[in-house]
Enzyme design. Structure first.
Site, PDB file in Angstrom:
ATOM      1  N   HIS A 411       0.840  -1.214   0.000  1.00 26.69           N
ATOM      2  CA  HIS A 411       0.000   0.000   0.000  1.00 26.69           C
ATOM      3  C   HIS A 411       0.868   1.255   0.000  1.00 26.69           C
ATOM      4  O   HIS A 411       0.608   2.207  -0.751  1.00 26.69           O
ATOM      5  CB  HIS A 411      -0.903  -0.019   1.234  1.00 26.69           C
ATOM      6  CG  HIS A 411      -1.548   1.305   1.529  1.00 26.69           C
ATOM      7  ND1 HIS A 411      -2.630   1.779   0.827  1.00 26.69           N
ATOM      8  CD2 HIS A 411      -1.242   2.255   2.458  1.00 26.69           C
ATOM      9  CE1 HIS A 411      -2.977   2.966   1.310  1.00 26.69           C
ATOM     10  NE2 HIS A 411      -2.152   3.278   2.299  1.00 26.69           N
ATOM     11  N   HIS A 416       1.360   5.492  -1.961  1.00 23.87           N
ATOM     12  CA  HIS A 416       1.869   6.785  -1.498  1.00 23.87           C
ATOM     13  C   HIS A 416       3.131   7.262  -2.211  1.00 23.87           C
ATOM     14  O   HIS A 416       3.276   8.451  -2.511  1.00 23.87           O
ATOM     15  CB  HIS A 416       2.155   6.710   0.002  1.00 23.87           C
ATOM     16  CG  HIS A 416       0.932   6.692   0.863  1.00 23.87           C
ATOM     17  ND1 HIS A 416       0.154   7.800   1.061  1.00 23.87           N
ATOM     18  CD2 HIS A 416       0.354   5.680   1.573  1.00 23.87           C
ATOM     19  CE1 HIS A 416      -0.862   7.491   1.859  1.00 23.87           C
ATOM     20  NE2 HIS A 416      -0.767   6.212   2.187  1.00 23.87           N
ATOM     21  N   GLU A 456      -5.465   9.748   1.108  1.00 25.15           N
ATOM     22  CA  GLU A 456      -5.841   8.335   1.068  1.00 25.15           C
ATOM     23  C   GLU A 456      -6.885   8.024   0.002  1.00 25.15           C
ATOM     24  O   GLU A 456      -6.777   7.024  -0.710  1.00 25.15           O
ATOM     25  CB  GLU A 456      -6.356   7.884   2.445  1.00 25.15           C
ATOM     26  CG  GLU A 456      -5.288   7.810   3.522  1.00 25.15           C
ATOM     27  CD  GLU A 456      -4.276   6.681   3.289  1.00 25.15           C
ATOM     28  OE1 GLU A 456      -4.481   5.867   2.376  1.00 25.15           O
ATOM     29  OE2 GLU A 456      -3.282   6.643   4.033  1.00 25.15           O
ATOM     30  N   SER A 475      -3.995   1.633  -4.694  1.00 27.47           N
ATOM     31  CA  SER A 475      -3.454   0.330  -4.299  1.00 27.47           C
ATOM     32  C   SER A 475      -4.565  -0.679  -4.025  1.00 27.47           C
ATOM     33  O   SER A 475      -4.319  -1.750  -3.497  1.00 27.47           O
ATOM     34  CB  SER A 475      -2.574   0.475  -3.044  1.00 27.47           C
ATOM     35  OG  SER A 475      -3.331   0.968  -1.944  1.00 27.47           O
TER      36      SER A 475
END
Length: 581
Positions: A411, A416, A456, A475
């Site tokens: 993730h 990110h 997010e 993701s």
């Protein structure tokens, strides 16, 4: 019973042991950053109340003992000031700048003062001599007393402070206060007064003084011995609030803020995909211990990933490559391609955090720090202020390759890292972190929510189409397809409304916020942050890697000079480009 005992032992191992946001442990199964922040608020308030109660009780006990000793000797209280009623304000020199206090300054004290002040105002006759208001301490005074108690030098250190005194007997009482300040070797820097709005009080006075910490505490106690004053409130020290919270000023201080708060933990939660897998649970513990042992300045430890973990990585990577071409924003695609070109994102191995950290440093100055799991809201957001992203190193369970109930390195890496290599997005992330430093508990909740709906699960517009930039979307192909479908609601990103929107992380989001662009999101975010209650501004100095509080003219003057130099360079560059060949 053995399983329960083992779970409890593991819970204690993963509890927060020393975090600047909480110092009393943390439940291991939380569900969101906002829930985490709310729980932090509750614990902090409970701890604060306990500390204040203990300090006030200790102060009451000491005052009672002191009175008994002095009465036994037949002597007046030590340092007690006789405030004679026949003294008048005309006998005292008052600074020329005396004028009306603004309503905003004094109204703040109505809610700011605790303990003694509240007790005095609730007292019908206002006589404080023999009640608990005598020796009660406000929160500000507890902090001042703790600072003074560190050493003799600390007690004798000079302190700038503002005191609010509510005068029951009129402005003539002001002379007695100034005489008391003189007795305790204080220097009056400023005096203001206004007619009070409170019943039973004639005037409110604001007095700014310089004196030693010990004498300042003695002054407040002595003033409370008089029945002429309704309440005494300590407001401020230096240029910022006396109770300004601690937060990390240098990246090295993140060593005190890196302790874990788990969401789903495979040893504790039966719904976790790895709960029944002993090998996986042991693997998680080993990687967690590596993160716990990490200190600022260390090289990020190398993890030898297993064939199973590499297989999981490959499956998710190939899915993201396929979906990102159509649904990811341009900035993500550009950074992702850089990572492919430098052979960091390859199918046959998992990237190491150190090589990813080096890549980010070259592009935007961001670096990585290993984390054992989900951090508390304050701790995680604080790291962003230093352009440090705290990343896990463990891999999700092989039985759930396309979804993880907690952040894992897949993730972090695929969601990110690419956008942290984009200058505009990196700046936005850092500004969220800077805004969190010194923020109130309520504001941490709001910042956490903004982070959730942007970093997010954020969406943005690109050539009239909606694209994804949130790490949780990029993701997780299932939620990505849901977010761009007509099964959810799209709203324009406005921080004020986004910050109070409830959310959960067990199912797909019913609402997503769409930004016009990263620049538009940053502009709106900056304007919203300017309305926060924090009484000071901060900036990150990239040369010293320190966060500076802009609370003095000297600091601002230095910053202006630096900015003028940069503007001069830019002006010269523009002039040279405009010259004809």
């Amino acid at each position: 019973m053995m399983a329960v005992a083992a779970a409890q032992k593991n819970r204690e191992m993963f509890a927060i042991k020393k975090s600047y946001s909480i110092e009393n442990g943390y439940p291991s199964r939380r569900r969101s950053l906002v829930d985490d922040a709310r729980f932090e608020s509750l614990v902090v308030k409970q701890n604060k109340q306990t500390v204040l109660e203990e300090a006030r009780q200790k102060n009451n006990d000491e005052a009672t003992l002191e009175q008994c000793i002095q009465q036994a000797k037949g002597a007046p209280l030590e340092q007690e000031i006789e405030l004679q009623a026949d003294q008048s304000v005309e006998n005292v020199e008052i600074p020329a700048e005396v004028h009306e206090i603004s309503a905003e300054i004094l109204n703040e004290t109505n809610n700011a003062s605790l303990g003694a002040t509240a007790a005095g105002e609730g007292n019908g006759n206002g006589n404080n001599t023999n009640n608990s208001n005598d020796a009660g301490l406000t929160e500000e005074e507890v902090l001042l007393a703790n600072a003074a108690a560190e050493s003799t030098e600390a007690e004798n250190a000079m302190q700038s402070a503002a005191i609010i005194v509510r005068l029951k007997e009129g402005i003539s009482s002001l002379g007695r206060i100034l005489k008391a300040i003189e007795t305790f070797k204080g220097a009056v820097q400023h005096v203001e007064s206004r007619v009070s709005r409170e019943q039973g009080v004639e005037h409110d006075a604001l007095i700014k003084v310089d004196m030693t910490r010990g004498n300042l505490l003695q002054l407040i106690r002595s003033l409370r011995q008089s029945g002429s004053f309704n309440s005494i409130s300590l407001l401020a020290e230096h240029n910022i609030s006396v109770k300004a919270p601690w937060f990390p000023k240098h990246a090295s201080e993140l060593d005190n803020c890196n302790h874990l708060m788990t969401k789903y933990e495979p040893d504790l939660d039966m719904n976790h995909p790895g709960f029944a897998d002993k090998v996986y649970r042991q693997r998680r513990k080993e990687i967690a211990e590596i993160a716990f042992a990490y200190k600022y300045g260390d090289a990020i430890p190398h993890i030898e990933y297993t064939d199973v973990e590499i297989k999981t990585w490959r499956s998710v990577l190939l899915t993201v490559i396929d979906l990102s071409k159509k649904h990811a924003c341009q900035e993500y695609r550009a950074a992702f391609q850089k990572l492919r070109d430098e052979e960091i994102f390859v199918e046959h191995r998992l990237p190491q955090l150190q090589e990813m950290s080096d890549f980010l440093r070259r592009n935007t100055g961001f670096t990585l720090r290993p984390a054992a799991g989900l951090l508390t809201a304050r701790d995680f957001l604080a790291s962003l202020a230093f352009r440090i992203f705290q990343s896990t190193q463990y891999v999700r369970h092989v039985n759930s390759p396309y979804h993880t109930p907690e952040p894992d390195c897949i993730h972090e890496l695929l969601g990110h890292m690419p956008l942290l290599a984009d200058p505009s997005f990196a700046q936005f992330s850092q500004e969220i972190g800077l805004a969190s430093l010194g923020a109130s508990d309520d504001e941490i909740e709001k910042l956490s929510t903004v982070y959730w709906f942007t970093v997010e699960f954020g969406l943005c517009k690109e050539h009239g189409q909606v694209k994804a930039y949130g790490a949780g979307l990029l993701s997780s192909y299932g939620e990505l397809l849901h977010a761009i479908s007509d099964k959810c609601e799209h709203r324009a990103f406005e921080p004020a409304s986004t910050a109070v929107q409830p959310y959960q992380d067990q199912e797909y989001q019913p609402i997503y916020y769409v930004a016009e662009s990263f620049e538009d999101a940053k502009d709106k975010f900056r304007r919203w942050v300017s309305t926060m209650s924090r009484p000071f501004e901060v900036r990150f100095n990239p040369h010293t890697e320190r966060v500076e509080i802009l609370d003095s003219v000297d600091k601002l003057d230095t910053l202006v000079q630096q900015m003028n130099t940069e503007i001069l360079h830019l002006t010269n560059a523009i002039a040279k480009l405009r010259r004809p060949f």
